[in-house]
Design a protein around this motif. Structure first.
Motif, short mmCIF file in Angstrom:
data_model
loop_
_atom_site.label_atom_id
_atom_site.label_comp_id
_atom_site.label_asym_id
_atom_site.label_seq_id
_atom_site.Cartn_x
_atom_site.Cartn_y
_atom_site.Cartn_z
N GLU A 20 72.79 42.95 21.39
CA GLU A 20 74.22 42.78 20.35
C GLU A 20 74.56 44.20 21.18
OE1 GLU A 20 75.31 39.86 17.82
OE2 GLU A 20 73.07 39.80 17.45
N ARG A 21 74.98 44.82 20.97
CA ARG A 21 75.68 45.69 20.63
C ARG A 21 75.88 46.03 18.78
NH1 ARG A 21 79.85 47.66 24.64
NH2 ARG A 21 78.05 47.44 25.25
N ILE A 22 75.69 47.49 18.01
CA ILE A 22 75.60 47.68 17.05
C ILE A 22 76.37 49.24 16.92
CG2 ILE A 22 74.30 48.41 14.62
CD1 ILE A 22 72.05 46.42 16.00
N VAL A 23 77.18 48.79 16.07
CA VAL A 23 78.60 49.99 15.71
C VAL A 23 79.05 50.30 14.30
CG1 VAL A 23 81.06 51.22 16.14
CG2 VAL A 23 79.67 48.84 17.33
N ILE A 24 78.16 51.94 14.11
CA ILE A 24 77.72 52.22 12.85
C ILE A 24 79.06 53.05 12.47
CG2 ILE A 24 76.28 52.87 10.25
CD1 ILE A 24 75.37 49.73 11.67
N PRO A 25 80.21 53.61 11.67
CA PRO A 25 80.77 54.47 11.74
C PRO A 25 80.81 55.54 10.61
CG PRO A 25 82.17 52.12 12.14
CD PRO A 25 80.76 51.95 11.76
N GLY A 36 78.15 41.35 22.85
CA GLY A 36 78.34 41.00 21.95
C GLY A 36 78.38 41.66 21.01
N ILE A 37 79.39 42.73 19.91
CA ILE A 37 79.31 43.68 19.28
C ILE A 37 79.41 42.98 17.74
CG2 ILE A 37 80.92 45.22 18.66
CD1 ILE A 37 82.17 45.58 20.98
N ASP A 72 81.57 46.07 28.86
CA ASP A 72 80.63 43.90 29.48
C ASP A 72 81.56 44.31 28.13
OD1 ASP A 72 80.48 45.83 32.31
OD2 ASP A 72 78.76 46.48 31.41
N ALA A 73 81.90 43.83 27.46
CA ALA A 73 81.59 43.30 26.09
C ALA A 73 82.81 42.19 25.89
CB ALA A 73 83.00 44.33 24.74
N GLY A 74 82.21 41.00 25.43
CA GLY A 74 83.10 39.64 25.74
C GLY A 74 82.28 38.64 25.32
N THR A 109 89.12 39.05 24.98
CA THR A 109 88.02 39.16 25.74
C THR A 109 87.97 37.89 25.83
OG1 THR A 109 86.41 39.92 24.49
CG2 THR A 109 86.94 41.23 26.00
N GLY A 110 89.21 37.32 24.89
CA GLY A 110 88.61 35.54 24.06
C GLY A 110 87.58 35.58 23.07
#
Length: 526
Positions: free
Chosen positions: A77-82, A203-204, A193-195, A225-226
Motif C-alpha cells: 500500500e502507498r502511505i502518505v504522511i503530510p 491502495g492509499i 496506478d491508484a485504485g 477509481t471507484g
C-alpha cells in the motif's frame, strides 16, 4: 454611472472594471515594482548559494527504522504522511510553523521545516525496499526558489529574502539520508496506478486532517477509481493509530531529546522563581511568570510544548488556566505547569506548586504533602510489567485516603474507590498519567489496550501528576481549604530496572522547595 450603478459596483467590486479579487488585496499595501527591468535588477549580482552538503543527522538512522516498522505493517500500500501547511493566526499572519508530529517522527525534521511537505512510502516488491522493507520513501517538498525568481523576494511565506535561507533538496536529502523530490511531482506520485486493490490498483493510506490539499487529492483519486470511501477512511484511521503506537516506546535518540527538554524546563522553573518578586508587584503577575518561562523556552529550545499554566491563588483550581491574567499575591500558592519543546520537537511537561512568598502555610503544606504522597505512590506502582492504569489507581487511592481522613468524602472510603463511587474525583477530576514525547499528550490515537491497559515497558516516557483542587466557591470543604490548588507533575522514563524521574532535579518536598526558593533569592539579593 448612475448612483445605483455606483452602489452595485461597490457591493460587487470584482464585477466592476476596477474590481480586484479579495485574494490579491493583501498586496495593496505593497508598492513593489513589477517591471522587467526591476525583476532583472533583483535577480542579478547575488553570490552563489552554498551547495555544501550537511552531515547526516544523528536522527536519520532512527527515523529510517521507524519507517521500516511502518512499512512492515502495510506491505503493498502507498502511505502518505503530510507535514501540514502553515496555520493562519490572523489574516496573512501565520503561527510559527510546526510540522505534524507523525511526519516529524518518520523524517527527523524538526524546527520549522518544511511546510506543505509530504512523505510518500511507495510500495515495492516485498523485501526489496529501503533497509530490506516493503517501500521506498521519498520526501516531497517545495524547493527553495532561486535568487533569479520573483519568489525569492516577493513571496513572504516561502521566499528566502523574507524567511531566511532554506536548504536545497540535495542538502535535506543528505541531512536525513532520504530521497527528495519537488512538490510539483506529488500529485502523480500519490495517484499513479491508484485504485481498488482487489482489481490491481494501488491502495492509499493517508494521514488525514493534516493537509486538506492532500485529503482532497486522495479523495478525488478514490472517487475517480471507484474506491469505497467509507472503507478507505477506516484504513486511514488504522494508519493514524499505528503512527501513535510507534511512539509508545522511545528509542535512545528520543530519550536524549526528552532529557534535554526536561533540563531546559528545569532552567525555566529556576527563572520563574527569580522573577516571582517582580510578579508580586505587577497587576498581572501571572503574565510575568508566563513570560519568564517563555523566554527560557525560546533561549534553550524551539518553543513552548504547550501553553503555560501560571495559576496563582484560586486560579490554580482551574485545571487548564492559560489566561494568566491574575495577581500573584504573597501568601498564595502559584501552580506552574510548563514545558520546553526542544528543537527536535520533543517536549517536557512538569508542574510544581510554589509558595509565592517562599513558605507554605500549615494548611497549604498539609494539602501539598497529600499530593506528594500520591505522586510517590504512583511512582512506586510504575514498574515494568505492570499496567499503565495501575499508576492512577495507586495515586488516587492515597488522595482518597487523605480526603477520607479529613472528613470530606460523603461515603465510606471503600465505596468512594469503587468504579460506581469515585467521589474523590470532585477534587481530582483528571487522570494521573499520560504518555509524553513529540506531543505533550503523546500517542493519543493508540488503542486502549496498548495505552490505558498497556504494559509498562522499557523506553516508555510518561507523566505522574496527581492533584487536589479546592475551589473558592466549594462549600463541601472547610473554608481554610478553599482557593487552594496543588499539582505535582514529573516526567518518568521506564527502564528495565524500574522508573527514573527525569525531572528529579527540580525540588519536590515542601522543605526542599522552600530551601530552593530561598537559595535563589539569597543569591540575587531579593
Amino acid at each position: 454611472m448612475s448612483p445605483d450603478d455606483t452602489a452595485s459596483a461597490a457591493l460587487n467590486p470584482t464585477d466592476s472594471p476596477e474590481g480586484q479579487p479579495l485574494s490579491d488585496r493583501n498586496d495593496n499595501r505593497s508598492q513593489r515594482p513589477d517591471s522587467e527591468a526591476f525583476k532583472a535588477f533583483m535577480a542579478s549580482n547575488w553570490a552563489p548559494a552554498s551547495e555544501d552538503l550537511p552531515a547526516t543527522s544523528p536522527v536519520a538512522p532512527h527515523a529510517a527504522r521507524r519507517r521500516r516498522a511502518l512499512s512492515d505493517r502495510f506491505p503493498g500500500e502507498r502511505i502518505v504522511i503530510p507535514a501540514g501547511p502553515f496555520k493562519v493566526r490572523s489574516n496573512d499572519t501565520d503561527y510559527r510553523y510546526r510540522p505534524h508530529s507523525g511526519f516529524a517522527h518518520l523524517t527527523g525534521l524538526g524546527l520549522d521545516h518544511e511546510p506543505d511537505a509530504v512523505l510518500v512510502l511507495e510500495p515495492v516488491e516485498q523485501g526489496t525496499g529501503d533497509d530490506g522493507g516493503n517501500h521506498t520513501a521519498t520526501l516531497y517538498f517545495r524547493e527553495a526558489a532561486g535568487r533569479d525568481s520573483d519568489e525569492f523576494y516577493a513571496n513572504a511565506r516561502y521566499g528566502e529574502f523574507w524567511i531566511g535561507r532554506r536548504l536545497s533538496m540535495a542538502q535535506i536529502g543528505a541531512q536525513l539520508a532520504l530521497r527528495t523530490a519537488d512538490l510539483a511531482g506529488l500529485e502523480v506520485a500519490i495517484t499513479k496506478d491508484a485504485g481498488v486493490m482487489e482489481i490491481g490498483g494501488v491502495g492509499i493510506r493517508l494521514l488525514r486532517e493534516v493537509d486538506f490539499n492532500a485529503d482532497a487529492l486522495v479523495d478525488t483519486s478514490r472517487i475517480n477509481t471507484g474506491v469505497d470511501l467509507e472503507k478507505a477512511d477506516a484504513l486511514d484511521a488504522v494508519l493514524a493509530e499505528v503512527l501513535s503506537e510507534l511512539r509508545l516506546v522511545k528509542d535512545a535518540w528520543e530519550i536524549e531529546q526528552m532529557e534535554a527538554a526536561v533540563a531546559a524546563t528545569v532552567e525555566g522553573f529556576h527563572e520563574v522563581v527569580r522573577t516571582l518578586p517582580r510578579a508580586i508587584t505587577h497587576p498581572r503577575g501571572e503574565r510575568v511568570v508566563e513570560g519568564a518561562f517563555f523566554t527560557r523556552a525560546r533561549e534553550e529550545g524551539n518553543d513552548l510544548g504547550y501553553d503555560t499554566i501560571a495559576a496563582s491563588g484560586n486560579n490554580a483550581t482551574t485545571l487548564h488556566w492559560i489566561r494568566n491574567t491574575g495577581h500573584v499575591r504573597a501568601g498564595d500558592l502559584i501552580l506552574l505547569d510548563a514545558g520546553v519543546e526542544a528543537e527536535s520537537l520533543y517536549t517536557a511537561d512538569i508542574t510544581r506548586t510554589l509558595p509565592v512568598n517562599g513558605r507554605y502555610t500549615d494548611v497549604q503544606r498539609k494539602i501539598y504533602q497529600a499530593v506528594l504522597d500520591a505522586a510517590d505512590a504512583g511512582f512506586a506502582a510504575a514498574q515494568p510489567g505492570r499496567k499503565f492504569r495501575e499508576i492512577h489507581l495507586a495515586a488516587v487511592t492515597v488522595l482518597a485516603e487523605n480526603l477520607d481522613s479529613w472528613g470530606l468524602l460523603p461515603v465510606p472510603l471503600e465505596e468512594a474507590l469503587t468504579p460506581e463511587g469515585q467521589h474523590h474525583r470532585r477534587w481530582m477530576p483528571h487522570g494521573t498519567s499520560h504518555h509524553l514525547g513529540m506531543d505533550v499528550h503523546d500517542c493519543a490515537q493508540a488503542k486502549r489496550e496498548l495505552y490505558l491497559d498497556g504494559v509498562l515497558t522499557e523506553g516508555m516516557v510518561f507523566t505522574i501528576e496527581p492533584g487536589l483542587y479546592f475551589k473558592a466557591e466549594d462549600l463541601a470543604v472547610p473554608e481554610e481549604y478553599r482557593g487552594i490548588g496543588v499539582r505535582i507533575e514529573d516526567d518518568i522514563l521506564m527502564t528495565a530496572d524500574g522508573p527514573v524521574n527525569l525531572s528529579a532535579a527540580l525540588p519536590r518536598t515542601p522543605g526542599d522547595v522552600e530551601d530552593w526558593m530561598g537559595g535563589i533569592w539569597g543569591s540575587t539579593g531579593e
